[in-house]
Enzyme design. Structure first.
Site, PDB file in Angstrom:
ATOM      1  N   ASP A  14      11.244 -29.819 -17.161  1.00  0.00           N
ATOM      2  CA  ASP A  14      10.453 -30.135 -16.072  1.00  0.00           C
ATOM      3  C   ASP A  14       9.022 -29.520 -16.897  1.00  0.00           C
ATOM      4  O   ASP A  14       9.074 -28.951 -17.548  1.00  0.00           O
ATOM      5  CB  ASP A  14      11.020 -29.421 -14.788  1.00  0.00           C
ATOM      6  CG  ASP A  14      10.139 -29.574 -13.747  1.00  0.00           C
ATOM      7  OD1 ASP A  14       9.384 -30.482 -13.316  1.00  0.00           O
ATOM      8  OD2 ASP A  14       9.516 -28.274 -13.612  1.00  0.00           O
ATOM      9  N   ASP A  16       5.905 -28.223 -14.117  1.00  0.00           N
ATOM     10  CA  ASP A  16       5.237 -27.352 -13.150  1.00  0.00           C
ATOM     11  C   ASP A  16       6.682 -26.264 -12.889  1.00  0.00           C
ATOM     12  O   ASP A  16       7.780 -26.404 -12.695  1.00  0.00           O
ATOM     13  CB  ASP A  16       4.861 -27.797 -12.178  1.00  0.00           C
ATOM     14  CG  ASP A  16       3.705 -28.641 -12.651  1.00  0.00           C
ATOM     15  OD1 ASP A  16       2.848 -28.076 -12.841  1.00  0.00           O
ATOM     16  OD2 ASP A  16       3.455 -29.347 -11.824  1.00  0.00           O
ATOM     17  N   THR A 107       8.165 -34.962 -15.142  1.00  0.00           N
ATOM     18  CA  THR A 107       7.474 -34.530 -14.418  1.00  0.00           C
ATOM     19  C   THR A 107       7.707 -35.725 -12.921  1.00  0.00           C
ATOM     20  O   THR A 107       7.099 -36.399 -13.144  1.00  0.00           O
ATOM     21  CB  THR A 107       6.364 -33.509 -14.952  1.00  0.00           C
ATOM     22  OG1 THR A 107       5.724 -32.881 -13.808  1.00  0.00           O
ATOM     23  CG2 THR A 107       6.000 -34.790 -15.124  1.00  0.00           C
ATOM     24  N   LYS A 139      12.208 -36.947  -8.118  1.00  0.00           N
ATOM     25  CA  LYS A 139      13.208 -36.146  -8.153  1.00  0.00           C
ATOM     26  C   LYS A 139      13.216 -36.099  -6.477  1.00  0.00           C
ATOM     27  O   LYS A 139      12.389 -36.374  -6.113  1.00  0.00           O
ATOM     28  CB  LYS A 139      12.961 -35.116  -8.775  1.00  0.00           C
ATOM     29  CG  LYS A 139      12.663 -35.265 -10.290  1.00  0.00           C
ATOM     30  CD  LYS A 139      12.083 -33.314 -10.950  1.00  0.00           C
ATOM     31  CE  LYS A 139      11.949 -34.400 -12.498  1.00  0.00           C
ATOM     32  NZ  LYS A 139      11.459 -32.932 -13.307  1.00  0.00           N
TER      33      LYS A 139
END
Length: 216
Positions: A14, A16, A107, A139
């Site tokens: 990922d 962030d 991401t 996600k």
């Protein structure tokens, strides 16, 4: 925190909260959004992390707001303002040492924002990047991690995923990947998973046709 050794064919990261600490930038962006529309920023931040911006805007924007235009505005603000973001310790060094055919970034940010943030903190750009633009289901759906593994030529069950947020942890586990929590999240999605504070103690070494991943 660590002391685990995992085996993988590919590593999926990922961005962030995992490779880049962008918390302050993200909170400011959602604060501006909340202020424009008379919303409670804390309620937005409680569910926004790790999810595509457009989904969060659609959930909270008052009736009549142009969701796409508002999402574009938030995106443009974040691309323009990289002050206050930093590398998660050890991330850049770890990625520079990996075979570019064996890792990817997955991401909920857009491709443009991802490239901007990684470059801003000196993290190498991946050969394979699955961003919000590339998926039909973001996600916590498993699609993003399944697509990334497939693009590298493997199944998600052969991957180790590094994630920090509940949406991403759920996505990775649903895809069948071994999943490592980065940082301090301790909610239900992290139950029973190995954890690291950052990448400063993570080492990766060849192991037959795959890799051994020591969490330190």
């Amino acid at each position: 925190m660590g002391d685990s050794v995992l085996t993988a064919s590919v590593l999926l990261f990922d961005m962030d909260g995992t490779l880049v600490d962008s918390t302050a930038s993200v909170e400011r962006a959602w604060g501006r959004f909340a202020g424009r529309h008379g919303l409670e920023a804390s309620a937005i931040l409680a569910v926004a992390h790790g999810r595509p911006t457009i989904e969060v805007v659609a959930e909270f924007a008052p009736h009549g707001v142009d969701v796409v235009a508002e999402t574009d505005r938030i995106e443009a603000e974040e691309i323009d303002r990289t002050d206050g973001i930093s590398e998660i310790p050890g991330a850049a060094a770890l990625l520079r040492g990996l075979d570019r055919d064996r890792w990817a970034v997955v991401t909920s940010a857009t491709r443009a924002l991802t490239v901007r943030r990684l470059a801003a903190v000196g993290i190498p750009l991946p050969k394979i990047l699955v961003a919000a633009d590339d998926v039909t289901k973001g996600k916590p759906h498993p699609q993003p991690y399944m697509l990334a593994a497939k693009a590298l030529g493997f199944d998600a069950a052969e991957a180790v995923v590094f994630e920090d947020a509940p949406a991403g942890l759920t996505s990775a586990q649903a895809a069948g990947a071994a999943t490592v929590v980065v940082g301090g999240y301790k909610g239900e999605a992290a139950d029973g998973l190995p954890r690291i504070a950052d990448f400063s103690s993570v080492t990766v070494s060849p192991n037959g046709s795959g890799m051994s991943v020591s969490l330190g």
